[in-house]
Design an enzyme around this catalytic site. Structure first.
Site, short mmCIF file in Angstrom:
data_model
loop_
_atom_site.label_atom_id
_atom_site.label_comp_id
_atom_site.label_asym_id
_atom_site.label_seq_id
_atom_site.Cartn_x
_atom_site.Cartn_y
_atom_site.Cartn_z
N HIS A 104 -6.94 -4.61 10.25
CA HIS A 104 -6.65 -4.50 8.80
C HIS A 104 -5.36 -5.21 8.42
CE1 HIS A 104 -4.48 -0.37 9.47
NE2 HIS A 104 -3.60 -1.34 9.55
N ASP A 150 -7.22 -2.33 14.20
CA ASP A 150 -8.60 -2.57 13.76
C ASP A 150 -8.70 -3.84 12.91
OD1 ASP A 150 -7.45 -1.84 11.36
OD2 ASP A 150 -8.68 -0.05 11.04
N GLU A 157 -9.40 -1.77 5.51
CA GLU A 157 -10.06 -1.40 6.76
C GLU A 157 -11.32 -2.25 6.96
OE1 GLU A 157 -8.13 0.13 8.50
OE2 GLU A 157 -7.74 2.21 7.97
N ASP A 190 0.82 -1.21 0.00
CA ASP A 190 0.00 0.00 0.00
C ASP A 190 0.86 1.26 0.00
OD1 ASP A 190 0.95 -0.38 2.58
OD2 ASP A 190 -1.01 -0.80 3.44
P1 PGA Z 1 2.50 -1.50 12.77
O1 PGA Z 1 1.32 -1.37 11.71
O2 PGA Z 1 3.42 -2.56 12.24
O3 PGA Z 1 3.17 -0.14 12.76
O4 PGA Z 1 1.90 -1.87 14.06
C1 PGA Z 1 0.68 -2.53 11.28
C2 PGA Z 1 -0.44 -2.18 10.34
O5 PGA Z 1 -1.12 -1.16 10.52
O6 PGA Z 1 -0.67 -2.96 9.41
#
Ligand code: PGA
Length: 257
Positions: free
Chosen positions: A138, A136, A143, A67
Site C-alpha cells: 500500500h 502489502d 490497501e 492519511d
Molecule cells: P513504515 O510504514 O514506514 O512504518 O514501514 C509504511 C507504510 O505502511 O506505508
C-alpha cells in the site's frame, strides 16, 4: 522511475531531505505531501536539523498528509495528527493554518474527503509527495484492491496493516479498522514523488512494486506510471531487485550526463 540505492537508512534519509530542501529553497510556498510511519522519521529529523542549523524556512509551505485513522481524535497519542506534530511540525516554523491532515472524526466523511481534494487543488496541487510503502504494497492506506483512479475516501484496513500497526497501540484490538486516505489517483497527481523504503522486510514488496506488473493488488506499483518518481532504498530493501546492478550503474553514471 529512478531507483537510488545507498548503503544505509541514514544516507537515504539525508538524500531525500536534500531533495525536499532544494524544493523549499527554490519554491518557498511549495505544497508538500507528507507521510507517517517509521520510514520518513530520518527524513524529518534531517529537515529539522536543516531548519535549526541552516535556517531552512518552512513559513510559507503548505502540507497535506496522506492519511489518518478514522475513529480517533487528533489528541489521541497514536493519531497521525499527534505523530506529525511530535515528530516534525512542532520543531519547524510551518504555519498551523497551512497544515492539512484528514480528519479522524469527520461526521460527514464524503463531504470532508471532497473538501480535502478541493483544498489540494486550490493550493495548486502537491509539488512533492513523500511516500513509504506497506508490506502489502500500500501507498498511504490504499490497501490491495484499491482502484488505481481512487480519490480521498474512507478505507477498511487489511488485517496485515492492523497487525503491523499494533506495535504502536499496544494490542491488535485497539488499532482502528478504518482510515481516511488520499486515493491512488490523488497521489498520482503530485508533480514529483519520493518513495523511501528501508530494511529487509520491505525487499519483497519493493521488488513487486518496482519490477512487477502495475496492479491494484500492489498499489505502490502504480508509481511506474508516474513521470517524476524517485525511489530511495537502502541495500536491504533493494536486495530482491532483479535489475539491481543496472540501478547502481545509472546512479554512478548520472553525474556524467
Ligand atoms: P513504515 O510504514 O514506514 O512504518 O514501514 C509504511 C507504510 O505502511 O506505508
Amino acid at each position: 522511475m529512478e531507483v537510488v540505492i545507498l548503503d544505509s537508512y541514514e544516507q537515504i534519509s539525508k538524500k531525500a531531505a536534500k531533495e525536499v530542501s532544494n524544493l523549499i529553497r527554490n519554491k518557498p510556498n511549495c505544497v508538500l505531501g507528507l507521510a507517517t510511519g517509521s520510514t520518513p522519521l530520518g527524513l524529518y529529523q534531517e529537515l529539522i536539523r536543516m531548519h535549526k542549523e541552516e535556517g531552512l524556512d518552512f513559513s510559507k509551505i503548505s502540507t497535506f498528509n496522506l492519511d489518518e485513522y478514522y475513529g480517533i481524535p487528533p489528541a489521541h497519542p497514536q493519531s497521525y495528527y499527534a505523530f506529525m506534530h511530535e515528530n516534525f511540525f512542532n520543531h519547524i516554523n510551518v504555519q498551523p493554518e497551512r497544515i492539512y491532515l484528514p480528519s479522524g472524526t469527520a461526521t460527514d466523511v464524503n463531504a470532508f474527503c471532497q473538501w480535502y481534494e478541493e483544498e489540494i487543488k486550490r493550493l495548486g496541487g502537491i509539488d512533492l509527495q513523500i511516500l513509504g510503502i506497506g508490506r502489502d504494497g500500500h501507498i498511504a492506506f490504499n490497501e490491495p484492491g484499491s482502484a488505481l483512479g481512487s480519490r480521498t475516501r474512507i478505507k477498511t484496513l487489511t488485517r496485515e496493516t492492523v497487525e503491523d500497526n499494533a506495535r504502536f497501540f499496544g494490542s491488535v484490538e485497539d488499532v482502528p479498522r478504518y482510515a481516511i486516505t488520499m486515493g491512488v489517483g490523488t497521489i498520482q497527481e503530485a508533480k514529483q514523488i519520493i518513495l523511501i523504503a528501508s530494511g529487509e522486510n520491505k525487499a519483497e514488496i519493493i521488488a513487486k512494486a518496482i519490477e512487477g506488473p502495475v496492479t491494484a493488488q500492489v498499489t505502490g506499483s502504480v508509481l511506474q506510471l508516474h513521470a517524476q518518481t524517485v525511489v530511495y532504498l537502502d541495500e536491504a530493501a533493494a536486495s530482491k531487485l532483479e535489475r539491481y546492478d543496472y540501478y547502481k550503474w545509472v546512479f554512478e553514471n548520472k553525474p556524467k550526463l
